[in-house]
Design a protein around this motif. Sequence first.
Motif: not given
Length: 426
Positions: A202-221
């Motif tokens: 889980v600890v290793a997955a959280l930064p990856l999940l955050g990066a994915g959310i950031l990428a989707l946010s950039f795409y939507a914007s």
Amino acid sequence: MTYLISIALLTLFTAFKIKTGLLQIRPFDGLVAVMLLWTLAYGTSFWRSRLSIGFVILLPYFFWHALSALTYEFDNGLREGLQISILLAFAYVVMIWADRIDYAKAGGVILLGLVAITIFNIGWHIEHGYWTGWKRLNDPKAAFNFLPMALTCLVVFAAPAERRFHYLMLCVLAVVILLSGERKALIIFGVLMALLAGRGRVVAALPLLGAGILALSFYASASGDAGYVADHLQSLLDPTADSSYLELAKGGAVQSLSNAQRSFALDLSSQLFWEQPFFGVGTNVYEDMVRQHYAYLPDYMLLGIHSEPLRVLTENGIVGLLLYGAVWLVALMRLGKVIRHFLTQGLLNAVQARMLPFILLLPPFFYVATEAPGTHSFVCLVFVSMSPNFVYWAVLQRARRFPGEVPAEADFGQGAGAVAEPAGGR
């Protein structure tokens, strides 16, 4: 029975149903009756079979659900009682046959069936001019939520040489889910992929999940008003933005009708909860009440609560939620015990042991937490409760078919040429 159970589950992703005065009959119901009769034909094995905790823990909640419905109206109680009987019959059949199901074949049938249903769903939408937003067929769209579960399980248990093709399938699925606009499927897919990349940590997955959310946010914007996909990403990233049901009541418009309906349901269910906090207002009372008192709202606002835990709390009270939560808690504890047993026996590697609880429990949880009540949500509960039984027999079958071929953690995701540690030493 392997094929009957698999096909019965797949029928839940189809729109075939017959509405009668009291019940809504699905192919699933008929197949459950056939499977129960088949099981009864075994006679001695039927009566001597040992009850599983996964089956027994379902009984208190299902009984409370039906009793709560009966306190509201007799027909309502009868209808829910019949539905619960079918679900318990299904759970009992699965329990009896759990050690004789061919899990490799069942998994293959379900995966191929989900893919076929998804292709049909997409084809239907494209034929009708919808190149995105493949959510207009209610039952088939549910396949988007469970395909990530099936494919991730396939990746985790595949031989290293086969994973390249499975990863390609996941890439295709990512594009399909993005275009579908099915937001909970996108969440399920994103969480499972982050955990897969983090090898179940889980600890290793959280930064990856955050990066994915950031990428989707950039795409939507960046997309701005580019269309359906960008709008749904924006509503996922900011569910409170421009989604007030009060605006709809005034005749205005909102960005996400779904978010507006959920906001309305949350407010109304909160009011109802405080009226009867311990025992609830009664099964199915919410939907009847909203149609009686809020008939001036659009039809899509007059739906049931799109969250099974919230519905249980509102309609069945704190008592119902405790019984419902007990099913999940017992399933998690039993699943952890089974996984630890096989890990110490060398029949699972560390990545598989860490990933299995997430693969089996997270998709059903996200589904029931964001979906309207019905047969699908109840079958999810049955699956969760019986999942430790499935894992136990599936791992034993795999060990018998492929003795000594369980890869060590160091071999996971590094190709066929990686040096593996002995499985028994892990």
